[in-house]
Design a protein around this motif. Structure first.
Motif, PDB file in Angstrom:
ATOM      1  N   ILE A 164       0.944  -1.092  -0.030  1.00  0.00           N
ATOM      2  CA  ILE A 164      -0.007  -0.080   0.083  1.00  0.00           C
ATOM      3  C   ILE A 164       0.858   1.320   0.058  1.00  0.00           C
ATOM      4  O   ILE A 164       1.619   1.403   0.900  1.00  0.00           O
ATOM      5  N   SER A 165       0.764   2.203  -1.143  1.00  0.00           N
ATOM      6  CA  SER A 165       1.483   3.415  -1.141  1.00  0.00           C
ATOM      7  C   SER A 165       0.749   4.524  -0.761  1.00  0.00           C
ATOM      8  O   SER A 165       1.335   5.779  -0.430  1.00  0.00           O
ATOM      9  N   ASN A 166      -0.614   4.538  -0.850  1.00  0.00           N
ATOM     10  CA  ASN A 166      -1.266   5.818  -0.392  1.00  0.00           C
ATOM     11  C   ASN A 166      -2.719   5.184   0.301  1.00  0.00           C
ATOM     12  O   ASN A 166      -3.464   4.317  -0.354  1.00  0.00           O
ATOM     13  N   HIS A 167      -3.084   5.381   1.323  1.00  0.00           N
ATOM     14  CA  HIS A 167      -4.304   5.312   2.060  1.00  0.00           C
ATOM     15  C   HIS A 167      -5.122   6.450   2.326  1.00  0.00           C
ATOM     16  O   HIS A 167      -4.727   7.416   2.914  1.00  0.00           O
ATOM     17  N   ASN A 168      -5.994   6.669   1.096  1.00  0.00           N
ATOM     18  CA  ASN A 168      -6.748   8.178   0.996  1.00  0.00           C
ATOM     19  C   ASN A 168      -7.779   8.165   1.476  1.00  0.00           C
ATOM     20  O   ASN A 168      -8.265   9.376   1.926  1.00  0.00           O
ATOM     21  N   ALA A 169      -8.560   7.249   1.677  1.00  0.00           N
ATOM     22  CA  ALA A 169      -9.948   7.122   2.448  1.00  0.00           C
ATOM     23  C   ALA A 169     -10.010   5.855   2.884  1.00  0.00           C
ATOM     24  O   ALA A 169      -9.243   5.033   2.961  1.00  0.00           O
ATOM     25  N   GLU A 265      -5.295   8.890   7.586  1.00  0.00           N
ATOM     26  CA  GLU A 265      -5.095   9.133   9.065  1.00  0.00           C
ATOM     27  C   GLU A 265      -4.721  10.639   9.464  1.00  0.00           C
ATOM     28  O   GLU A 265      -5.227  10.869  10.514  1.00  0.00           O
ATOM     29  N   ILE A 266      -4.132  11.242   8.309  1.00  0.00           N
ATOM     30  CA  ILE A 266      -4.071  12.615   8.718  1.00  0.00           C
ATOM     31  C   ILE A 266      -5.264  13.288   8.798  1.00  0.00           C
ATOM     32  O   ILE A 266      -5.917  14.193   9.797  1.00  0.00           O
ATOM     33  N   MET A 267      -6.399  12.958   8.039  1.00  0.00           N
ATOM     34  CA  MET A 267      -7.801  13.561   8.180  1.00  0.00           C
ATOM     35  C   MET A 267      -8.429  13.177   9.220  1.00  0.00           C
ATOM     36  O   MET A 267      -9.261  13.943  10.185  1.00  0.00           O
ATOM     37  N   THR A 288     -10.243  18.141  -1.504  1.00  0.00           N
ATOM     38  CA  THR A 288     -11.413  18.593  -1.342  1.00  0.00           C
ATOM     39  C   THR A 288     -12.524  17.546  -0.994  1.00  0.00           C
ATOM     40  O   THR A 288     -13.051  17.389  -0.020  1.00  0.00           O
ATOM     41  N   GLY A 289     -12.415  16.610  -2.002  1.00  0.00           N
ATOM     42  CA  GLY A 289     -13.591  15.741  -1.981  1.00  0.00           C
ATOM     43  C   GLY A 289     -13.286  14.419  -0.810  1.00  0.00           C
ATOM     44  O   GLY A 289     -14.190  14.039  -0.298  1.00  0.00           O
ATOM     45  N   LEU A 290     -11.789  14.365  -0.828  1.00  0.00           N
ATOM     46  CA  LEU A 290     -11.659  13.329   0.334  1.00  0.00           C
ATOM     47  C   LEU A 290     -11.974  13.832   1.635  1.00  0.00           C
ATOM     48  O   LEU A 290     -12.598  13.259   2.481  1.00  0.00           O
ATOM     49  N   ILE A 291     -11.524  15.143   1.864  1.00  0.00           N
ATOM     50  CA  ILE A 291     -11.874  15.537   3.191  1.00  0.00           C
ATOM     51  C   ILE A 291     -13.176  15.632   3.376  1.00  0.00           C
ATOM     52  O   ILE A 291     -14.175  15.278   4.485  1.00  0.00           O
ATOM     53  N   CYS A 298     -14.934  18.580   9.249  1.00  0.00           N
ATOM     54  CA  CYS A 298     -14.461  19.746   8.470  1.00  0.00           C
ATOM     55  C   CYS A 298     -14.854  19.972   7.041  1.00  0.00           C
ATOM     56  O   CYS A 298     -15.338  18.942   6.465  1.00  0.00           O
ATOM     57  N   VAL A 299     -15.273  21.118   6.866  1.00  0.00           N
ATOM     58  CA  VAL A 299     -15.737  21.176   5.386  1.00  0.00           C
ATOM     59  C   VAL A 299     -14.813  21.889   4.736  1.00  0.00           C
ATOM     60  O   VAL A 299     -13.976  22.702   5.063  1.00  0.00           O
ATOM     61  N   ALA A 300     -14.362  21.319   3.402  1.00  0.00           N
ATOM     62  CA  ALA A 300     -13.291  21.743   2.397  1.00  0.00           C
ATOM     63  C   ALA A 300     -13.730  22.606   1.325  1.00  0.00           C
ATOM     64  O   ALA A 300     -14.954  22.218   0.786  1.00  0.00           O
ATOM     65  N   HIS A 301     -12.885  23.156   0.725  1.00  0.00           N
ATOM     66  CA  HIS A 301     -13.321  24.059  -0.371  1.00  0.00           C
ATOM     67  C   HIS A 301     -11.900  24.101  -1.569  1.00  0.00           C
ATOM     68  O   HIS A 301     -11.013  24.078  -0.770  1.00  0.00           O
ATOM     69  N   VAL A 302     -12.213  24.071  -2.565  1.00  0.00           N
ATOM     70  CA  VAL A 302     -11.206  23.984  -3.689  1.00  0.00           C
ATOM     71  C   VAL A 302     -10.924  25.558  -4.031  1.00  0.00           C
ATOM     72  O   VAL A 302     -11.880  26.438  -4.023  1.00  0.00           O
ATOM     73  N   SER A 303      -9.767  25.636  -4.514  1.00  0.00           N
ATOM     74  CA  SER A 303      -9.404  27.219  -4.917  1.00  0.00           C
ATOM     75  C   SER A 303      -8.792  27.483  -6.363  1.00  0.00           C
ATOM     76  O   SER A 303      -8.139  28.533  -6.430  1.00  0.00           O
TER      77      SER A 303
END
Length: 322
Positions: A164-169, A265-267, A288-291, A298-303
């Protein structure tokens, strides 16, 4: 001061697209200046690749890293100018990035200069591209638990290396490894009921033990680089914890070459730090989608364009203590 605790998050490779930053580049002198800085330091026309492509040039690892970094940092500088040049690390209670986004985050956390970050990103891309192109690649699996995926990894051990190289969700993973092992993993994950199980169009097995040579070279280069302590909470991809000691930061950047990105894990740490807003600075909206789907309060927004950045600036104005 702000009435809520804010995290700024920075995307990594894969978020880029031709035309990224175009309206920001046209509207803000500081955005143009940032792209010029990165181009001058690396002797590459980063703005041209980002704005006009072609896609095969933009998708070259070094150009992708530099373009994403320039885009992210230029947005950070627009926000800083909006608040009378207050550094982003005084606005954000936490700063972090995904994979190469860690370098954007560390610059904006006051830990490394633009020059240091761009040169490290160029070197990092070179070291990664030196890996044997026949060694392997990456795959994506969505819809299995970590335990189910680990069972498959153990079962295919005799067919080559994969990890496993990324655990994103919660149920979203990227796996890096050797080609035969990845092909068998994709088939077995699909048979176990994964919603998505496929090889990615990536020619290197990033963030795994097959990058040992790249880790060694980057570690040697970091020995002669000055890195300061982050001036706000900086989450390491390698540990998923806040890290402040400069030597630990260097170790984490080198270790990141052979260890997975622990984004999930960070989230999960956001509630612990009472973070209620996150702003993704740079191209795309992956983080943003993952968060927003992580249910961490936590509400995330794209910029990544003028319209979205204007929304963020207005939001920040509304929670600023005057």
């Amino acid at each position: 001061m702000f009435t809520e605790k804010i995290a700024f998050v920075f995307p990594g490779q894969g978020a880029q697209y031709v035309g990224m930053a175009q309206d920001l580049y046209d509207a803000y002198p500081i955005v143009r200046y940032t792209f010029e800085q990165v181009s001058d330091m690396t002797h590459k026309d980063v703005a041209r690749a980002c704005l006009n492509g072609p896609v095969d040039v933009l998708n070259q690892p070094e150009m992708t890293s530099l373009g994403t970094f320039a885009h992210s940092v230029s947005i950070a500088r627009v926000i800083e100018q909006h608040f009378d040049n207050v550094p982003l690390y005084k606005i954000g209670y936490a700063i972090t990035g995904h994979s190469m986004g860690q370098y954007s985050a560390l610059h904006c956390a006051g830990s490394m200069s633009v020059c240091t970050a761009t040169k490290l990103l160029s070197a990092r891309s070179t070291y990664m591209s030196m890996a044997d192109k026949n060694a392997g690649g990456m795959a994506c699996v969505v819809g299995l638990t970590k335990e189910q995926l680990e069972e498959i990894l153990v079962a295919i051990n005799g067919h080559g290396f994969a990890a496993i190289s990324n655990h994103n969700a919660l149920d979203q993973f990227v796996i890096s490894g050797q080609n035969e092992a990845l092909d068998i993993l994709v088939a077995r994950a699909r048979a176990r009921g994964a919603r998505i199980s496929k090889r990615l169009n990536v020619a290197i097995p990033a963030h795994c033990a097959l990058m040992q040579n790249a880790e060694y070279l980057l570690r040697r280069r970091l020995e002669n680089i000055t890195i300061d302590a982050p001036k706000t909470n900086w989450f390491s991809n390698q540990t998923a914890n806040v890290m402040s000691n400069p030597n630990d930061v260097k170790d984490a950047l080198a270790d990141q070459m052979t260890h997975g990105v622990r984004w999930f894990e960070i989230m999960q740490k956001f509630p612990e730090y009472n973070i209620t807003r996150a702003y993704e600075l740079g191209p795309g909206r992956v983080l943003t989608g993952l968060i927003n789907r992580a249910n961490v309060g936590c509400v995330a927004h794209v910029s990544d364009n003028m319209k979205n950045l204007d929304v963020i600036l207005k939001e920040l104005d509304s929670i600023q203590v005057r």
